[in-house]
Motif scaffolding. Structure first.
Motif, PDB file in Angstrom:
ATOM      1  N   VAL A  55       0.849  -1.191   0.000  1.00 60.95           N
ATOM      2  CA  VAL A  55       0.000   0.000   0.000  1.00 60.95           C
ATOM      3  C   VAL A  55       0.880   1.235   0.000  1.00 60.95           C
ATOM      4  O   VAL A  55       1.677   1.453   0.917  1.00 60.95           O
ATOM      5  CB  VAL A  55      -0.942   0.024   1.223  1.00 60.95           C
ATOM      6  N   SER A  56       0.763   2.059  -1.033  1.00 61.03           N
ATOM      7  CA  SER A  56       1.567   3.276  -1.154  1.00 61.03           C
ATOM      8  C   SER A  56       0.987   4.384  -0.283  1.00 61.03           C
ATOM      9  O   SER A  56      -0.201   4.367   0.062  1.00 61.03           O
ATOM     10  CB  SER A  56       1.603   3.734  -2.618  1.00 61.03           C
ATOM     11  N   PRO A  57       1.806   5.372   0.091  1.00 65.15           N
ATOM     12  CA  PRO A  57       1.319   6.498   0.897  1.00 65.15           C
ATOM     13  C   PRO A  57       0.202   7.244   0.170  1.00 65.15           C
ATOM     14  O   PRO A  57       0.183   7.306  -1.062  1.00 65.15           O
ATOM     15  CB  PRO A  57       2.556   7.382   1.058  1.00 65.15           C
ATOM     16  N   PRO A  58      -0.748   7.817   0.923  1.00 67.23           N
ATOM     17  CA  PRO A  58      -1.846   8.554   0.284  1.00 67.23           C
ATOM     18  C   PRO A  58      -1.349   9.839  -0.370  1.00 67.23           C
ATOM     19  O   PRO A  58      -0.817  10.719   0.300  1.00 67.23           O
ATOM     20  CB  PRO A  58      -2.792   8.858   1.449  1.00 67.23           C
ATOM     21  N   VAL A  59      -1.487   9.929  -1.664  1.00 62.27           N
ATOM     22  CA  VAL A  59      -1.090  11.124  -2.401  1.00 62.27           C
ATOM     23  C   VAL A  59      -2.198  11.467  -3.390  1.00 62.27           C
ATOM     24  O   VAL A  59      -2.919  10.602  -3.864  1.00 62.27           O
ATOM     25  CB  VAL A  59       0.232  10.900  -3.168  1.00 62.27           C
ATOM     26  N   ARG A  60      -2.323  12.735  -3.677  1.00 59.88           N
ATOM     27  CA  ARG A  60      -3.299  13.167  -4.669  1.00 59.88           C
ATOM     28  C   ARG A  60      -2.799  12.807  -6.061  1.00 59.88           C
ATOM     29  O   ARG A  60      -1.609  12.782  -6.322  1.00 59.88           O
ATOM     30  CB  ARG A  60      -3.524  14.680  -4.561  1.00 59.88           C
ATOM     31  N   GLY A  61      -3.720  12.540  -6.951  1.00 63.11           N
ATOM     32  CA  GLY A  61      -3.356  12.216  -8.314  1.00 63.11           C
ATOM     33  C   GLY A  61      -4.575  11.849  -9.116  1.00 63.11           C
ATOM     34  O   GLY A  61      -5.706  11.894  -8.619  1.00 63.11           O
ATOM     35  N   GLN A  62      -4.371  11.477 -10.339  1.00 62.76           N
ATOM     36  CA  GLN A  62      -5.463  11.059 -11.204  1.00 62.76           C
ATOM     37  C   GLN A  62      -5.066   9.751 -11.886  1.00 62.76           C
ATOM     38  O   GLN A  62      -4.976   9.659 -13.109  1.00 62.76           O
ATOM     39  CB  GLN A  62      -5.769  12.147 -12.233  1.00 62.76           C
ATOM     40  N   ARG A  63      -4.804   8.737 -11.076  1.00 61.72           N
ATOM     41  CA  ARG A  63      -4.374   7.456 -11.602  1.00 61.72           C
ATOM     42  C   ARG A  63      -5.515   6.755 -12.342  1.00 61.72           C
ATOM     43  O   ARG A  63      -6.680   6.873 -11.964  1.00 61.72           O
ATOM     44  CB  ARG A  63      -3.866   6.561 -10.468  1.00 61.72           C
TER      45      ARG A  63
ATOM     46  N   THR B 242      -5.835   0.544 -15.367  1.00 59.78           N
ATOM     47  CA  THR B 242      -4.528   0.110 -15.864  1.00 59.78           C
ATOM     48  C   THR B 242      -3.405   0.243 -14.835  1.00 59.78           C
ATOM     49  O   THR B 242      -2.387  -0.427 -14.954  1.00 59.78           O
ATOM     50  CB  THR B 242      -4.134   0.914 -17.113  1.00 59.78           C
ATOM     51  N   ASP B 243      -3.562   1.111 -13.842  1.00 62.24           N
ATOM     52  CA  ASP B 243      -2.535   1.337 -12.825  1.00 62.24           C
ATOM     53  C   ASP B 243      -2.940   0.605 -11.551  1.00 62.24           C
ATOM     54  O   ASP B 243      -3.912   0.969 -10.888  1.00 62.24           O
ATOM     55  CB  ASP B 243      -2.394   2.839 -12.561  1.00 62.24           C
ATOM     56  N   ASP B 244      -2.203  -0.468 -11.200  1.00 54.13           N
ATOM     57  CA  ASP B 244      -2.581  -1.266 -10.035  1.00 54.13           C
ATOM     58  C   ASP B 244      -1.924  -0.782  -8.744  1.00 54.13           C
ATOM     59  O   ASP B 244      -1.906  -1.506  -7.747  1.00 54.13           O
ATOM     60  CB  ASP B 244      -2.276  -2.740 -10.269  1.00 54.13           C
TER      61      ASP B 244
ATOM     62  N   PHE C  11      -9.554  11.725   4.507  1.00 56.62           N
ATOM     63  CA  PHE C  11      -8.666  11.941   3.364  1.00 56.62           C
ATOM     64  C   PHE C  11      -7.862  10.655   3.112  1.00 56.62           C
ATOM     65  O   PHE C  11      -7.437   9.991   4.063  1.00 56.62           O
ATOM     66  CB  PHE C  11      -7.693  13.091   3.669  1.00 56.62           C
ATOM     67  N   PRO C  12      -7.619  10.311   1.845  1.00 54.52           N
ATOM     68  CA  PRO C  12      -8.104  11.004   0.650  1.00 54.52           C
ATOM     69  C   PRO C  12      -9.399  10.390   0.117  1.00 54.52           C
ATOM     70  O   PRO C  12      -9.639   9.199   0.264  1.00 54.52           O
ATOM     71  CB  PRO C  12      -6.964  10.784  -0.337  1.00 54.52           C
ATOM     72  N   SER C  13     -10.222  11.220  -0.499  1.00 51.50           N
ATOM     73  CA  SER C  13     -11.396  10.719  -1.193  1.00 51.50           C
ATOM     74  C   SER C  13     -10.949  10.005  -2.461  1.00 51.50           C
ATOM     75  O   SER C  13      -9.909  10.315  -3.036  1.00 51.50           O
ATOM     76  CB  SER C  13     -12.334  11.877  -1.546  1.00 51.50           C
ATOM     77  N   ILE C  14     -11.727   9.050  -2.907  1.00 49.17           N
ATOM     78  CA  ILE C  14     -11.351   8.214  -4.046  1.00 49.17           C
ATOM     79  C   ILE C  14     -11.042   9.040  -5.292  1.00 49.17           C
ATOM     80  O   ILE C  14     -10.115   8.728  -6.045  1.00 49.17           O
ATOM     81  CB  ILE C  14     -12.474   7.184  -4.329  1.00 49.17           C
ATOM     82  N   ASP C  15     -11.781  10.125  -5.505  1.00 48.12           N
ATOM     83  CA  ASP C  15     -11.580  10.921  -6.717  1.00 48.12           C
ATOM     84  C   ASP C  15     -10.382  11.853  -6.624  1.00 48.12           C
ATOM     85  O   ASP C  15     -10.030  12.511  -7.610  1.00 48.12           O
ATOM     86  CB  ASP C  15     -12.845  11.720  -7.043  1.00 48.12           C
ATOM     87  N   GLN C  16      -9.744  11.913  -5.454  1.00 50.90           N
ATOM     88  CA  GLN C  16      -8.499  12.665  -5.312  1.00 50.90           C
ATOM     89  C   GLN C  16      -7.292  11.814  -5.678  1.00 50.90           C
ATOM     90  O   GLN C  16      -6.192  12.338  -5.860  1.00 50.90           O
ATOM     91  CB  GLN C  16      -8.349  13.189  -3.874  1.00 50.90           C
ATOM     92  N   VAL C  17      -7.484  10.509  -5.794  1.00 47.02           N
ATOM     93  CA  VAL C  17      -6.396   9.576  -6.089  1.00 47.02           C
ATOM     94  C   VAL C  17      -6.560   8.945  -7.466  1.00 47.02           C
ATOM     95  O   VAL C  17      -5.587   8.804  -8.212  1.00 47.02           O
ATOM     96  CB  VAL C  17      -6.318   8.481  -5.004  1.00 47.02           C
ATOM     97  N   TYR C  18      -7.793   8.576  -7.797  1.00 43.94           N
ATOM     98  CA  TYR C  18      -8.055   7.863  -9.052  1.00 43.94           C
ATOM     99  C   TYR C  18      -8.944   8.703  -9.963  1.00 43.94           C
ATOM    100  O   TYR C  18      -9.842   9.418  -9.500  1.00 43.94           O
ATOM    101  CB  TYR C  18      -8.716   6.516  -8.767  1.00 43.94           C
ATOM    102  N   ASP C  19      -8.688   8.610 -11.248  1.00 48.48           N
ATOM    103  CA  ASP C  19      -9.466   9.332 -12.250  1.00 48.48           C
ATOM    104  C   ASP C  19     -10.916   8.854 -12.194  1.00 48.48           C
ATOM    105  O   ASP C  19     -11.192   7.669 -12.432  1.00 48.48           O
ATOM    106  CB  ASP C  19      -8.874   9.078 -13.634  1.00 48.48           C
TER     107      ASP C  19
END
Length: 226
Positions: A14-22, A26-28, A74-82
């Motif tokens: 489990v990676s640290p919680p970071v914001r993004g649009q993964r 395709t990105d596991d 934090f984080p909400s799902i849409d802050q991490v995944y597209d």
């Protein structure tokens, strides 16, 4: 409001919680995030005893699913995944589901002197399959099927029991067709102990367990498992 989501796939770390649009398809990369999950379900079930230990059941359900961003943790799902790769997110998904199941269950205590609440011998086997039909314009249909096997070997009084278990579950739809909570899951006390609830999601999920259990009282047991 705090349903967990760790992405889709087999990534164990489990990676640290970071914001993004993964891209969740395709990105596991596994990042713990959360979403709000609302469900309304109307369900009907017919369960028939064909034999003393053999059962056949059919069920049907109308379901409405809604996923939205979490506002509590934090984080909400849409802050991490597209959100475009989170099937069903931000909308209302309506589905009709029908399923048939064959089930064998002869698990039972061996003697009258051992707890009636503890299975000491026997086999449980269930095979099921169902069809999920989208009631939304442009929605996709898919099959959902699975297998559950359990066998109990009594090795001593108490009772002391060795338990073998296999669980497998799958859907035929692609990741852009199957809503998030309709994907097979592993994790938590019932499936894949030692991992958080809903730790893994994917189109196919399988787990096997070997367990040694001994009864302490009528209402408590101890066990070692792998």
């Amino acid at each position: 409001p705090t349903e967990p989501f760790y992405g889709i796939g087999n990534e164990g770390h489990v990676s640290p919680p970071v914001r993004g649009q993964r891209n969740a398809w395709t990105d596991d990369t596994a990042i713990q995030s959360y979403f709000r999950y609302q469900e309304a379900r109307l369900n009907a079930l017919i369960d028939i005893a064909v034999h003393r230990h053999f059962f056949f059941s059919v069920s049907g359900a109308l379901t409405q699913l809604r996923y939205s961003h979490d506002t509590h943790i934090f984080p909400s799902i849409d802050q991490v995944y597209d959100p475009e790769t989170l099937t069903g997110f931000g909308t209302s998904t309506n589905r009709a589901y029908g399923e048939a199941e064959l089930r064998w269950d002869d698990r039972a205590p061996v003697t009258l002197w051992e707890p009636s609440t503890v299975h000491a011998s026997g086999t449980f086997a269930a095979l099921y399959g169902g069809y999920s039909h989208s009631l939304d314009a442009g929605g996709q249909d898919f099959f959902h099927y699975g297998l559950e096997l359990q066998h109990y070997f009594r090795v001593g009084v108490g009772p002391r029991v060795i338990i073998l278990r296999y669980h497998g579950e799958a859907v035929t739809g692609s990741l852009d067709q199957v809503p998030l909570t309709e994907l097979p899951m592993l994790g938590g006390g019932w499936f894949l102990r030692g991992y958080d609830y809903a730790r893994f999601r994917d189109r196919i999920a399988m787990v096997g367990t070997l367990q040694y259990m001994w009864s302490l009282t009528a209402n408590s047991s101890a066990f070692i498992f792998t």
